[in-house]
Motif scaffolding. Structure first.
Motif, PDB file in Angstrom:
ATOM      1  N   UNK A   1       0.805  -1.214   0.000  1.00 14.46           N
ATOM      2  CA  UNK A   1       0.000   0.000   0.000  1.00 14.46           C
ATOM      3  C   UNK A   1       0.845   1.274   0.000  1.00 14.46           C
ATOM      4  N   UNK A   2       1.969   1.248   0.713  1.00 12.77           N
ATOM      5  CA  UNK A   2       2.760   2.462   0.902  1.00 12.77           C
ATOM      6  C   UNK A   2       3.721   2.702  -0.246  1.00 12.77           C
ATOM      7  N   UNK A   3       3.859   3.961  -0.615  1.00 10.67           N
ATOM      8  CA  UNK A   3       4.904   4.387  -1.539  1.00 10.67           C
ATOM      9  C   UNK A   3       6.164   4.683  -0.729  1.00 10.67           C
ATOM     10  N   UNK A   4       7.315   4.620  -1.382  1.00 15.24           N
ATOM     11  CA  UNK A   4       8.584   4.955  -0.747  1.00 15.24           C
ATOM     12  C   UNK A   4       9.384   5.846  -1.690  1.00 15.24           C
ATOM     13  N   UNK A   5      10.541   6.290  -1.226  1.00 15.13           N
ATOM     14  CA  UNK A   5      11.403   7.092  -2.088  1.00 15.13           C
ATOM     15  C   UNK A   5      11.807   6.303  -3.331  1.00 15.13           C
ATOM     16  N   UNK A   6      11.964   4.983  -3.164  1.00 13.78           N
ATOM     17  CA  UNK A   6      12.368   4.147  -4.299  1.00 13.78           C
ATOM     18  C   UNK A   6      11.263   4.035  -5.352  1.00 13.78           C
ATOM     19  N   UNK A   7      10.014   4.297  -4.980  1.00 14.73           N
ATOM     20  CA  UNK A   7       8.901   4.208  -5.934  1.00 14.73           C
ATOM     21  C   UNK A   7       8.321   5.592  -6.218  1.00 14.73           C
ATOM     22  N   UNK A   8       9.180   6.601  -6.228  1.00 12.96           N
ATOM     23  CA  UNK A   8       8.730   7.979  -6.417  1.00 12.96           C
ATOM     24  C   UNK A   8       8.011   8.181  -7.745  1.00 12.96           C
ATOM     25  N   UNK A   9       8.469   7.515  -8.795  1.00 10.92           N
ATOM     26  CA  UNK A   9       7.830   7.673 -10.109  1.00 10.92           C
ATOM     27  C   UNK A   9       6.394   7.169 -10.069  1.00 10.92           C
ATOM     28  N   UNK A  10       6.156   6.058  -9.384  1.00 10.20           N
ATOM     29  CA  UNK A  10       4.805   5.534  -9.263  1.00 10.20           C
ATOM     30  C   UNK A  10       3.905   6.458  -8.464  1.00 10.20           C
TER      31      UNK A  10
END
Length: 304
Positions: free
Chosen positions: A119-128
């Motif tokens: 569910x959570x976004x992270x810095x690594x998935x910034x594009x998403x």
């Protein structure tokens, strides 16, 4: 019997694991004094300190071709992922089956956000996250009151005013700041409409009442290879700190940090700063003066 050297003439062979800030800086600083190979599966360098701008849609891309840095310096890029280190034979194995010899090893594999679920976004998935924010207004909660969380919350609130932004921290937001800097950060966040919640631990994203959750806490160092190789680890690494993973007594292995100006024979000396400097910090243009039509700026290849 002494160990076989992998040097070329008087130039020792240095193998750098990781092409983040510390790894790239180490490779560039060592290149005039050694034969340097940089091991990283990606052919691009990512500006992690600008990922909050990518997440907010301010920049379409925050990465640059590694070749822009490495080719002028004569550094070899090995596009593979390190899977093992053998200090006894001074070799590194990679996921494509190669065995890479070295005279000195620089361990600069950095850190990552600990897994927190889908569910959570992270810095690594910034594009998403950037793509999701384009779908429409709603609420977004940033968990983590450190530098990354503060930057994300402020950028999202400023660049995405249609989204309601909140910042959640187990302790005080900006607890490592000076009182003046902390007051300034809180003032900037509140001026942008960020709702701040302090003093409550959030164990998982599902416990946050928001349409989207951005996890900016629980950073862990990538120490698995070092541990498997039997390299002594800093005790702070096991507790989730981003402190260097390899301690000073590890022969011929240097942890991330400020690279030495010269490579000398004998046991390696390790040193590291709290935050590695940016490879182009001395040559980049001011933030308000973009050098291209779309506002992006490619970094200079000068690193000294």
């Amino acid at each position: 019997m002494g160990m076989t050297t992998h040097s070329s003439g008087d130039r020792p062979h240095v193998l750098v694991l990781g092409a983040g800030y510390a790894g790239l800086m180490a490779a560039l600083r060592l290149a005039p004094h050694a034969r340097v190979s940089l091991v990283d599966p990606s052919d691009r360098f990512t500006e992690r300190v600008r990922l909050h701008e990518l997440a907010a849609g301010v920049r379409p891309d925050v990465s640059h071709p590694l070749s822009h840095f490495l080719r002028p310096a004569g550094i070899e890029h090995i596009a593979a992922r390190a899977t093992g280190i053998d200090p006894a034979t001074r070799t590194v194995t990679t996921d494509d089956g190669r065995r890479l010899p070295y005279d000195r090893l620089v361990y600069a594999l950095g850190s990552r956000t600990a897994p927190v679920g889908e569910r959570a976004h992270t810095a690594e998935t910034a594009a998403g996250l950037s793509k999701r924010l384009q779908d429409g207004p709603g609420s977004v909660a940033v968990v983590g009151g450190g530098l990354t969380g503060i930057e994300l919350a402020a950028e999202l609130a400023e660049s995405r005013p249609e989204w309601r932004v909140s910042l959640h921290s187990e302790g005080r937001v900006g607890s490592g700041f000076t009182p003046r800097a902390r007051d300034h950060a809180l003032g900037v966040l509140r001026a942008r409409g960020v709702r701040i919640e302090q003093g409550r631990r959030i164990a998982e994203p599902d416990s946050v009442d928001a349409d989207e959750v951005v996890w900016a806490a629980s950073m862990v160092p990538n120490t698995e290879l070092a541990a498997a190789a039997g390299l002594p680890l800093d005790p702070r690494a096991a507790s989730g700190s981003t402190a260097p993973c390899a301690r000073r007594r590890s022969p011929r292995c240097m942890s991330r940090g400020t690279p030495p100006r010269r490579v000398r024979p004998g046991p390696a000396r390790c040193a590291w700063p709290a935050r590695p400097p940016c490879p182009w910090a001395r040559t980049r243009p001011p933030r308000s003066s973009p050098s291209s039509a779309d506002g992006s700026r490619a970094p200079s290849t000068t690193a000294s």
